[in-house]
Design an enzyme around this catalytic site. Sequence first.
Site, PDB file in Angstrom:
ATOM      1  N   SER A  28       0.826  -1.209   0.000  1.00 41.33           N
ATOM      2  CA  SER A  28       0.000   0.000   0.000  1.00 41.33           C
ATOM      3  C   SER A  28       0.861   1.260   0.000  1.00 41.33           C
ATOM      4  CB  SER A  28      -0.885  -0.007   1.244  1.00 41.33           C
ATOM      5  OG  SER A  28      -1.611   1.198   1.334  1.00 41.33           O
ATOM      6  N   GLY A  53      -3.890   3.823   0.853  1.00 41.79           N
ATOM      7  CA  GLY A  53      -4.838   3.970   1.951  1.00 41.79           C
ATOM      8  C   GLY A  53      -6.038   4.808   1.527  1.00 41.79           C
ATOM      9  N   GLY A  79       0.413  11.546   4.323  1.00 33.66           N
ATOM     10  CA  GLY A  79      -0.839  12.005   4.919  1.00 33.66           C
ATOM     11  C   GLY A  79      -2.071  11.494   4.201  1.00 33.66           C
ATOM     12  N   ASN A 106      -6.683  -0.863   0.759  1.00 26.37           N
ATOM     13  CA  ASN A 106      -6.141  -0.522   2.072  1.00 26.37           C
ATOM     14  C   ASN A 106      -7.025   0.573   2.673  1.00 26.37           C
ATOM     15  OD1 ASN A 106      -4.183   1.387   3.748  1.00 26.37           O
ATOM     16  ND2 ASN A 106      -3.253  -0.647   3.759  1.00 26.37           N
ATOM     17  N   ASN A 134      -5.694  -0.763   7.608  1.00 25.78           N
ATOM     18  CA  ASN A 134      -4.485  -0.113   8.093  1.00 25.78           C
ATOM     19  C   ASN A 134      -4.801   0.493   9.450  1.00 25.78           C
ATOM     20  OD1 ASN A 134      -2.307   1.495   8.597  1.00 25.78           O
ATOM     21  ND2 ASN A 134      -2.656   2.895   6.893  1.00 25.78           N
ATOM     22  N   CYS A 137      -1.465   3.641  10.479  1.00 27.50           N
ATOM     23  CA  CYS A 137      -0.794   4.704   9.723  1.00 27.50           C
ATOM     24  C   CYS A 137      -0.247   5.759  10.655  1.00 27.50           C
ATOM     25  CB  CYS A 137      -1.730   5.361   8.727  1.00 27.50           C
ATOM     26  SG  CYS A 137      -0.875   6.592   7.737  1.00 27.50           S
ATOM     27  N   GLY A 251      11.287  -3.580   3.493  1.00 27.71           N
ATOM     28  CA  GLY A 251      12.615  -3.526   2.890  1.00 27.71           C
ATOM     29  C   GLY A 251      12.895  -4.593   1.858  1.00 27.71           C
ATOM     30  N   GLY A 272       7.528  -2.910  -1.364  1.00 27.67           N
ATOM     31  CA  GLY A 272       7.108  -1.520  -1.144  1.00 27.67           C
ATOM     32  C   GLY A 272       8.037  -0.512  -1.797  1.00 27.67           C
TER      33      GLY A 272
HETATM   34  C1  FMN Z   1       5.363   6.607   0.301  1.00 27.46           C
HETATM   35  C2  FMN Z   1       4.713   5.535   1.122  1.00 27.46           C
HETATM   36  C3  FMN Z   1       3.340   5.567   1.331  1.00 27.46           C
HETATM   37  C4  FMN Z   1       2.718   4.585   2.105  1.00 27.46           C
HETATM   38  N1  FMN Z   1       1.359   4.633   2.278  1.00 27.46           N
HETATM   39  C5  FMN Z   1       0.744   3.653   2.990  1.00 27.46           C
HETATM   40  C6  FMN Z   1      -0.675   3.631   3.148  1.00 27.46           C
HETATM   41  O1  FMN Z   1      -1.391   4.482   2.606  1.00 27.46           O
HETATM   42  N2  FMN Z   1      -1.233   2.642   3.895  1.00 27.46           N
HETATM   43  C7  FMN Z   1      -0.469   1.649   4.476  1.00 27.46           C
HETATM   44  O2  FMN Z   1      -1.013   0.762   5.131  1.00 27.46           O
HETATM   45  N3  FMN Z   1       0.867   1.641   4.328  1.00 27.46           N
HETATM   46  C8  FMN Z   1       1.491   2.607   3.605  1.00 27.46           C
HETATM   47  N4  FMN Z   1       2.864   2.570   3.450  1.00 27.46           N
HETATM   48  C9  FMN Z   1       3.656   1.506   4.100  1.00 27.46           C
HETATM   49  C10 FMN Z   1       4.013   0.396   3.128  1.00 27.46           C
HETATM   50  O3  FMN Z   1       2.868  -0.245   2.621  1.00 27.46           O
HETATM   51  C11 FMN Z   1       4.935  -0.650   3.799  1.00 27.46           C
HETATM   52  O4  FMN Z   1       4.239  -1.227   4.870  1.00 27.46           O
HETATM   53  C12 FMN Z   1       6.215  -0.041   4.324  1.00 27.46           C
HETATM   54  O5  FMN Z   1       6.703   0.916   3.417  1.00 27.46           O
HETATM   55  C13 FMN Z   1       7.311  -1.081   4.578  1.00 27.46           C
HETATM   56  O6  FMN Z   1       7.683  -1.766   3.398  1.00 27.46           O
HETATM   57  P1  FMN Z   1       8.928  -1.362   2.460  1.00 27.46           P
HETATM   58  O7  FMN Z   1      10.116  -1.203   3.352  1.00 27.46           O
HETATM   59  O8  FMN Z   1       9.066  -2.468   1.481  1.00 27.46           O
HETATM   60  O9  FMN Z   1       8.554  -0.071   1.805  1.00 27.46           O
HETATM   61  C14 FMN Z   1       3.498   3.549   2.683  1.00 27.46           C
HETATM   62  C15 FMN Z   1       4.880   3.521   2.452  1.00 27.46           C
HETATM   63  C16 FMN Z   1       5.489   4.481   1.686  1.00 27.46           C
HETATM   64  C17 FMN Z   1       6.979   4.415   1.471  1.00 27.46           C
END
Ligand code: FMN
Lengths: 322, 298
Positions: A28, A53, A79, A106, A134, A137, A251, A272
């Site tokens: 997400s 989200g 946000g 999400n 979620n 957040c 990661g 992600g």
């Molecule tokens: C720019 C950005 C926006 C994100 N927006 C959401 C979101 O709207 N809802 C949510 O549950 N997680 C959100 N996440 C979290 C990611 O889904 C993920 O859980 C988190 O980045 C860890 O994974 P990664 O290290 O592979 O990025 C966001 C992450 C990033 C980097």
Amino acid sequence: MITITPPFDPRVDLGRGLVLANPIGVASGTFGFGFEAEALVGITHLGAIFSKGTTAVAREGNHPPRIAETAAGMLNSIGLQNPGVEVVARDYAARWAQWPVPVLVNVAGADISEYVAIVQHLDGVSGVSGVELNISCPNIAHGLDFATEPGAAARCVAAVRAVTTLPLVVKLSPNVTDIAEVARAVADAGADAVSAVNTYLGMKMALHARRPVLPGLGVGGLSGPAIKPLALAAVAKVRRAVGIPVIGIGGIATTADALEFLVAGADAVQVGTANFNNPQASREIVEGCLAYAEQHHLQRFTDLRWQEQDHPGSREPSLDVD
Amino acid sequence: MTPLAGASTQGLVGESDLSRAVDEAAECTALQPLQGNLFEIRFRAPEVARRAQPGQFAQIWVEQSHIPLLRRPFSFSRAQPREGVVSFYIGAVGEGSRRLRRFSPGDSARILGPLGRGFTLPDRPGRSVLVSGGLGAAPFPLLGERLLERGEQVVWVNGARTQSELYPGELVPNGMAELVQFTEDGSQGRRGRVTAGLLPSLKGADRIYACGPNQMLAALFALISESAFEEGGAPQLEVSIEAPMGCGFGTCLGCAIPLRPGAGGEGPVVGLCCRQGPVLRGSLLDWERLLQQPEHLG
Ligand SMILES: Cc1cc2nc3c(=O)[nH]c(=O)nc-3n(C[C@H](O)[C@H](O)[C@H](O)COP(=O)(O)O)c2cc1C
Ligand SMILES: Cc1cc2nc3c(=O)[nH]c(=O)nc-3n(C[C@H](O)[C@H](O)[C@H](O)COP(=O)(O)OP(=O)(O)OC[C@H]3O[C@@H](n4cnc5c(N)ncnc54)[C@H](O)[C@@H]3O)c2cc1C
Ligand code: FES
């Protein structure tokens, strides 16, 4: 003697009829609503898409700057910019209904009634294959933080469970004292699966300006390779706590990263931040995991799972780890 | 056209065509150090070079490692489809740009592009004025060349704080009707800001293209809006702006820019610099909110 190896089955069953063609999804907030970068990345290789989200009404998001790079990671404070559930359920879902890949929406709310209202709006909509709650957040101010208090998390999940038959994934926050306790609470409340982890709270300081880089309180969500070891530990802990499917996040940038989460006990994973620097990351990881399975004669990806009983020692991680 | 993830822009703004972008393994063919922290770097990237249009940008993956993690956005400064080469004009300001500054011919990077929406090229030849400040000069060699190819009369008004930050005159494409250089401290060219000495050059302009610090762009927008132009009205202004970018292709929502609320729309409207920009009509931006944004701290 001839041994016949049964064919490899890459599919993952998340419950309630939601079966992913492979365990690799996109996380997400890192893949929009699926279609933004479709022309660049493609979608058909994916096991699942987890949308940005979505809130009850449209949100403009936070003031810039919204992102800041850190060592092997990034902070975000987007946000929850999104067009609101009505547009998602009407316009976006209509496109998803044509896709071969399931999209899970999400969902983010400020209180239980908002979560319930959003999910009610999504329930029964063609193109919506499930929801990912979620409850974690870091970027909107909650009166009550569902992620940190197992009782509140369970009440939220139970209320949502009561209004939908959609597959229900609950996304856990790592910013808690004991993620296992929250995982158990939401599983008992009716979650079909849990995903872990969301971003870690973090900050970046601009020394020359003597203030944080991000606006407001300066806090954002840390993601990327920097959090992988933390996320692996969280996933292993959640795996010990619950019997429902676990989706590992944090990661993941390479095939090996994804496979390591499967070893830690995840049934599926989400890519992600890696989608940003390498738009082909998810494709490379799907192909890499399938090639690995073939090379290592796996029957299911769960064959990779760490069998803890083979490694005697303390089952509860001790605090004096150094 | 894909709907915006976010508040609606009511059809005011188009989006970049991502189907034209490619992620190409590129080889550095030359690096020319310039004065101060400035340099021009060239890459062999035939597919990107064939597609790049003035004002569009590339996301350069400097090192395919975890540090620095994100790609860095840079405008195409030149694109030579026949040679298969793209060039960037860069100031070494932080980790990513400093690493690029240390590149040698033969070193490789991945170049994702072209991204974003570029400058609108005229259908019929006329008079264009390019206005830039500091590193904002970057996209104008390519824009200037493509305009000149179309028979356009091109005037470039370029400024910087001081000589060591000024785009070198010898790199300016041949054939410009006029090149006016300003430095605030008078160390080269005329003394002062471009916006202070600009008005005479705008005479007879059909269109103005601008790139530089937000303050400069806002002053330019105000200048054009307030000036009395003869019949035909004020020339069309297009500006190229910056925002911190996570992806460059519309998925992270990191690069929000404030747009003027559309006709009939209520409340503020956000756009994405990487999809609706980086080049936008001046009248589409909410300049007040843009100027309120804190400077980028890296
Ligand atoms: C720019 C950005 C926006 C994100 N927006 C959401 C979101 O709207 N809802 C949510 O549950 N997680 C959100 N996440 C979290 C990611 O889904 C993920 O859980 C988190 O980045 C860890 O994974 P990664 O290290 O592979 O990025 C966001 C992450 C990033 C980097
Ligand atoms: C569309 C676009 C076109 C650009 N074209 C050029 C160009 O042609 N020549 C040039 O020299 N610079 C250009 N820039 C600015 C350039 O992207 C930054 O100078 C560069 O990212 C700095 O990276 P760094 O690692 O050296 O600095 P650091 O400060 O270490 O970077 C840390 C983070 O902040 C981001 N960042 C820092 N400064 C900026 C900035 N001004 N704008 C956006 N993000 C920033 C970086 O991308 C990185 O994610 C452009 C920016 C955008 C958005
Ligand atoms: S940089 Fe990611 S949406 Fe624009």
